[in-house]
Design a protein around this motif. Structure first.
Motif, short mmCIF file in Angstrom:
data_model
loop_
_atom_site.label_atom_id
_atom_site.label_comp_id
_atom_site.label_asym_id
_atom_site.label_seq_id
_atom_site.Cartn_x
_atom_site.Cartn_y
_atom_site.Cartn_z
N GLY A 139 0.80 -1.20 0.00
CA GLY A 139 0.00 0.00 0.00
C GLY A 139 0.84 1.27 0.00
N ALA A 140 0.30 2.27 0.70
CA ALA A 140 0.90 3.59 0.68
C ALA A 140 2.30 3.62 1.30
CB ALA A 140 0.00 4.57 1.42
N ALA A 141 2.46 2.90 2.39
CA ALA A 141 3.76 2.93 3.08
C ALA A 141 4.84 2.32 2.19
CB ALA A 141 3.66 2.18 4.41
N LEU A 142 4.54 1.17 1.61
CA LEU A 142 5.55 0.54 0.74
C LEU A 142 5.78 1.38 -0.51
CD1 LEU A 142 7.46 -1.83 0.34
CD2 LEU A 142 5.62 -3.02 -0.87
N ALA A 143 4.71 1.95 -1.07
CA ALA A 143 4.87 2.77 -2.28
C ALA A 143 5.77 3.98 -1.99
CB ALA A 143 3.51 3.23 -2.78
N SER A 144 5.61 4.57 -0.82
CA SER A 144 6.46 5.71 -0.48
C SER A 144 7.93 5.31 -0.40
CB SER A 144 6.04 6.31 0.86
OG SER A 144 4.81 6.95 0.72
N ALA A 145 8.16 4.15 0.23
CA ALA A 145 9.55 3.68 0.36
C ALA A 145 10.15 3.38 -1.00
CB ALA A 145 9.58 2.44 1.25
N LEU A 146 9.30 2.96 -1.95
CA LEU A 146 9.81 2.52 -3.25
C LEU A 146 9.72 3.59 -4.34
CD1 LEU A 146 8.52 -1.16 -3.40
CD2 LEU A 146 10.84 -0.34 -2.90
N LEU A 147 9.21 4.78 -3.98
CA LEU A 147 9.01 5.81 -5.02
C LEU A 147 10.24 6.04 -5.91
CD1 LEU A 147 7.26 7.92 -6.40
CD2 LEU A 147 7.86 9.54 -4.59
N PRO A 148 11.45 6.06 -5.36
CA PRO A 148 12.60 6.29 -6.26
C PRO A 148 12.74 5.24 -7.36
CG PRO A 148 13.25 6.60 -3.97
CD PRO A 148 11.87 6.02 -3.94
N GLU A 149 12.15 4.07 -7.17
CA GLU A 149 12.27 3.01 -8.18
C GLU A 149 10.98 2.78 -8.96
OE1 GLU A 149 14.81 1.35 -9.37
OE2 GLU A 149 16.23 2.41 -8.08
N ILE A 150 9.93 3.57 -8.69
CA ILE A 150 8.67 3.39 -9.44
C ILE A 150 8.81 4.00 -10.83
CG2 ILE A 150 6.21 3.99 -9.56
CD1 ILE A 150 6.09 3.83 -6.52
#
Ligand SMILES: NC(=O)c1ccc[n+]([C@@H]2O[C@H](COP(=O)([O-])OP(=O)(O)OC[C@H]3O[C@@H](n4cnc5c(N)ncnc54)[C@H](OP(=O)(O)O)[C@@H]3O)[C@@H](O)[C@H]2O)c1
Length: 199
Positions: A130-141
């Motif tokens: 969800g949101a927490a994981l997406a935030s952590a991974l934003l540099p690689e999205i």
């Protein structure tokens, strides 16, 4: 190289669930459904395959990433391997062991894990949330695909969990359905290559 694609349902006000994690307000039927099932069949959990006439496949992605809270959505339903047709990775600092033989547990740095996955051969990688994981991974999205439901919720879990530096994305495709549902597909705007000082 494999890309990381955040494919997620949201409301007009860009919320992915209520604060309690429930999301029963998303449209579960209508003219959009056939199209998104046809385009993204891998994202249909296995226990819904028969009902939606989906066969297990790996056409655009072969791996799915879930934060621990997203993974746990299936637990009350007895679903411990929701996407058994894909490689499944659950990210958690608190789980002590893999919750199902078909699920890999990632306890270390999510960015390092994704960078390593991207180096492997394979199809693209689906970030489920969800949101927490997406935030952590934003540099690689690399891509964001929003299934925008014509609903305002007012409060809930957002697409990303907190403030971040602005990251630019370009809209590369969109589809609007008769019931007001919209599919918005963005790709990361590539940074201009660094140039040296003029000679
Ligand atoms: N609308 C949609 O399409 C959609 C899709 C997916 C999810 N959802 C909704 O989103 C809700 C969950 O979202 P959420 O943001 O609350 O939680 P989440 O991102 O799914 O999971 C959060 C958990 O993931 C782990 N995690 C997150 N960042 C990490 C990091 N940097 N390093 C290691 N572990 C990390 C942590 O687990 P530990 O606490 O165990 O360390 C954290 O508590 C679900 O209830 C679901 O309803 C909606």
């Amino acid at each position: 190289m494999r890309e990381l694609k955040y494919y997620v349902a949201c409301t007009i006000d860009r919320l992915i669930a209520r604060r309690d994690g429930s999301f029963d307000f998303f449209l579960g039927a209508g003219p959009h459904l056939d199209d998104i099932v046809r385009r993204f069949p891998e994202t249909i959990p296995g226990h819904l395959h028969a009902a939606l006439g989906v066969r297990p496949q790996r056409s655009w992605c072969d791996a799915v990433l879930m934060g621990r809270k997203t993974y746990e959505v299936g637990i009350p339903l007895g679903v411990t391997s929701p996407y058994a047709h894909l490689e499944q990775y659950v990210f958690s600092r608190t789980m002590s062991g893999r919750p199902d033989a078909g699920v890999e547990l990632v306890t270390g740095d999510p960015l390092a894990a994704v960078r390593e996955l991207k180096q492997r051969s394979g199809r693209d990688i689906w970030l489920c949330g969800g949101a927490a994981l997406a935030s952590a991974l934003l540099p690689e999205i690399d891509q964001i695909i929003l299934k925008v439901n014509p609903i305002v919720l007012g409060d809930g879990i957002p697409l990303f969990a907190g403030p971040t530096e602005p990251v630019s994305f370009a809209l590369v495709h969109h589809a609007v359905y008769d019931n007001g549902f919209a599919l918005m597909h963005y790709t990361r705007a590539r940074r201009a290559p660094a140039t040296g000082p003029p000679e």
